[in-house]
Design a protein around this motif. Structure first.
Motif, mmCIF file in Angstrom:
data_model
loop_
_atom_site.group_PDB
_atom_site.id
_atom_site.type_symbol
_atom_site.label_atom_id
_atom_site.label_comp_id
_atom_site.label_asym_id
_atom_site.label_seq_id
_atom_site.Cartn_x
_atom_site.Cartn_y
_atom_site.Cartn_z
ATOM 1 N N ARG A 35 0.843 -1.342 0.107
ATOM 2 C CA ARG A 35 0.044 0.034 0.023
ATOM 3 C C ARG A 35 0.771 1.066 -0.066
ATOM 4 O O ARG A 35 1.894 1.315 0.907
ATOM 5 N N ILE A 36 0.812 2.117 -0.743
ATOM 6 C CA ILE A 36 1.440 3.335 -1.053
ATOM 7 C C ILE A 36 0.455 4.575 -0.365
ATOM 8 O O ILE A 36 -0.672 4.490 -0.229
ATOM 9 N N PRO A 37 1.268 5.427 0.329
ATOM 10 C CA PRO A 37 0.666 6.474 0.888
ATOM 11 C C PRO A 37 -0.516 7.334 0.432
ATOM 12 O O PRO A 37 -1.526 7.740 1.048
ATOM 13 N N ASP A 38 -0.663 7.086 -0.967
ATOM 14 C CA ASP A 38 -1.565 7.788 -1.724
ATOM 15 C C ASP A 38 -3.014 7.073 -2.027
ATOM 16 O O ASP A 38 -3.767 7.288 -2.404
ATOM 17 N N GLY A 39 -2.833 6.042 -1.344
ATOM 18 C CA GLY A 39 -3.974 4.883 -1.070
ATOM 19 C C GLY A 39 -3.999 4.009 -2.054
ATOM 20 O O GLY A 39 -4.871 2.845 -1.923
ATOM 21 N N ARG A 40 -2.992 3.900 -3.111
ATOM 22 C CA ARG A 40 -3.263 2.998 -4.206
ATOM 23 C C ARG A 40 -2.261 1.848 -3.533
ATOM 24 O O ARG A 40 -1.279 2.017 -2.881
ATOM 25 N N ARG A 50 8.057 1.561 -5.889
ATOM 26 C CA ARG A 50 7.546 2.953 -5.717
ATOM 27 C C ARG A 50 7.475 3.544 -4.368
ATOM 28 O O ARG A 50 7.666 4.700 -4.377
ATOM 29 N N LEU A 51 7.226 2.611 -3.406
ATOM 30 C CA LEU A 51 7.202 3.182 -2.025
ATOM 31 C C LEU A 51 8.407 3.874 -1.705
ATOM 32 O O LEU A 51 8.303 4.803 -1.329
ATOM 33 N N MET A 52 9.479 3.240 -2.057
ATOM 34 C CA MET A 52 10.824 3.927 -1.432
ATOM 35 C C MET A 52 11.003 5.334 -2.388
ATOM 36 O O MET A 52 11.638 6.054 -1.967
ATOM 37 N N LEU A 53 10.271 5.389 -3.659
ATOM 38 C CA LEU A 53 10.440 6.727 -4.434
ATOM 39 C C LEU A 53 9.732 7.614 -3.532
ATOM 40 O O LEU A 53 10.034 8.871 -3.268
ATOM 41 N N VAL A 54 8.446 7.273 -2.886
ATOM 42 C CA VAL A 54 7.755 7.971 -2.055
ATOM 43 C C VAL A 54 8.351 8.711 -0.780
ATOM 44 O O VAL A 54 8.369 9.548 -0.470
ATOM 45 N N ARG A 55 9.148 7.462 -0.321
ATOM 46 C CA ARG A 55 9.912 7.923 1.013
ATOM 47 C C ARG A 55 11.002 8.825 0.688
ATOM 48 O O ARG A 55 11.215 9.758 1.606
#
Length: 266
Positions: free
Chosen positions: A120-125, A131-136
């Motif tokens: 689960r990514i923080p944007d809810g998707r 990609r989670l590490m991109l967000v982190r």
């Protein structure tokens, strides 16, 4: 690790280490300074980073009642506040030490993880762990910049994680222009962002009112020019358009609607 996971992890590590080096220069007064992130001090920013990384490591979440602070707008915000509130009585250097320890543990953990594992990514998707590490990387860098502005210590604006910020949020420009700012079919907007890093983007609205990134038109309806930090502050919801300087050519009303709709972070 695949190449994407490796690059995102490196960007994450660089900005966290930059934050820790910054934290080592802070005075007692600096830790308590308010930041542009509503309701959070400099120390709260670091506490937030600690909380997320400990959660990703699988450590137990703090069992704490979070007051109804005015800056908490939803359940997501309340969940983020728990790690922050749990550390409000903890000295800033001790919180920084927690972050340093969490970083080292994460750097041991990350090579063991499947970069394609769906999470689960923080944007809810849902998306791959890479990609989670991109967000982190993006999130840690955004909060590092919050701390730098609050304490008058600019730096690291052209970090690898800054490019993660652009990669994540520039695709939202068509939504901002077409849906939020309600640009009309046939209208177009260009964005010139100077840094370093420098970025250029253009959005054109089709006959159905849908916006899309496009080649720069020869005669755009509106042209917006701003420095990189201004773009970041507007996109991250850290300030309103009246707090920054943006060069505008063409349709000033459309430009104003776009700038008022730039905030896209939760």
């Amino acid at each position: 690790m695949n190449e994407e996971m490796r690059a995102n992890t490196a960007a994450f590590e660089q900005t966290v280490r930059s934050t820790l080096a910054l934290a080592a220069t802070l005075t007692d007064d600096d830790w308590d300074r308010p930041t542009e992130c509503p309701g959070w001090t400099v120390k709260d920013q670091v506490s937030h980073l600690v909380g997320i990384e400990l959660d990703l490591l699988g450590d137990p979440s703090p069992d704490i009642d979070v007051p109804d602070f005015p800056h908490i707008r939803n359940d997501f915000g309340r969940a983020l506040e728990a790690a922050v509130h749990a550390r409000r009585s903890v000295p800033g250097p001790a919180v920084a030490a927690e972050l340093a320890d969490a970083l080292e543990r994460r750097l041991v953990q990350l090579p063991t993880l499947d970069p394609d594992r769906v999470v689960r990514i923080p944007d809810g998707r849902e998306g791959p762990y890479s990609r989670l590490m991109l967000v982190r990387a993006m999130d840690c860098w955004t909060h590092e910049q919050d701390i730098r502005r609050a304490t008058g210590r600019p730096g690291n604006l052209d970090a690898p994680a800054a490019h993660c910020f652009w990669k994540l949020f520039s695709p939202v420009l068509p939504l901002i222009v077409a849906r939020r700012a309600k640009a009309a079919p046939g209208e177009s907007v260009t964005f010139a962002i100077t840094g370093p890093p420098d970025f250029d983007a253009a959005v054109t609205v089709d006959e159905n009112g849908r916006g899309a990134l496009s080649a720069a038109p020869s005669a755009p309806t509106a042209e917006l020019a701003m420095d990189w930090e201004t773009y970041v502050r507007l996109t991250a919801g850290r300030c309103t358009p009246d707090a920054v300087t943006v060069g505008v050519k063409g349709d000033a009303d459309l430009a104003a609607r776009i700038l008022a709709a730039m905030s896209v972070t939760p």
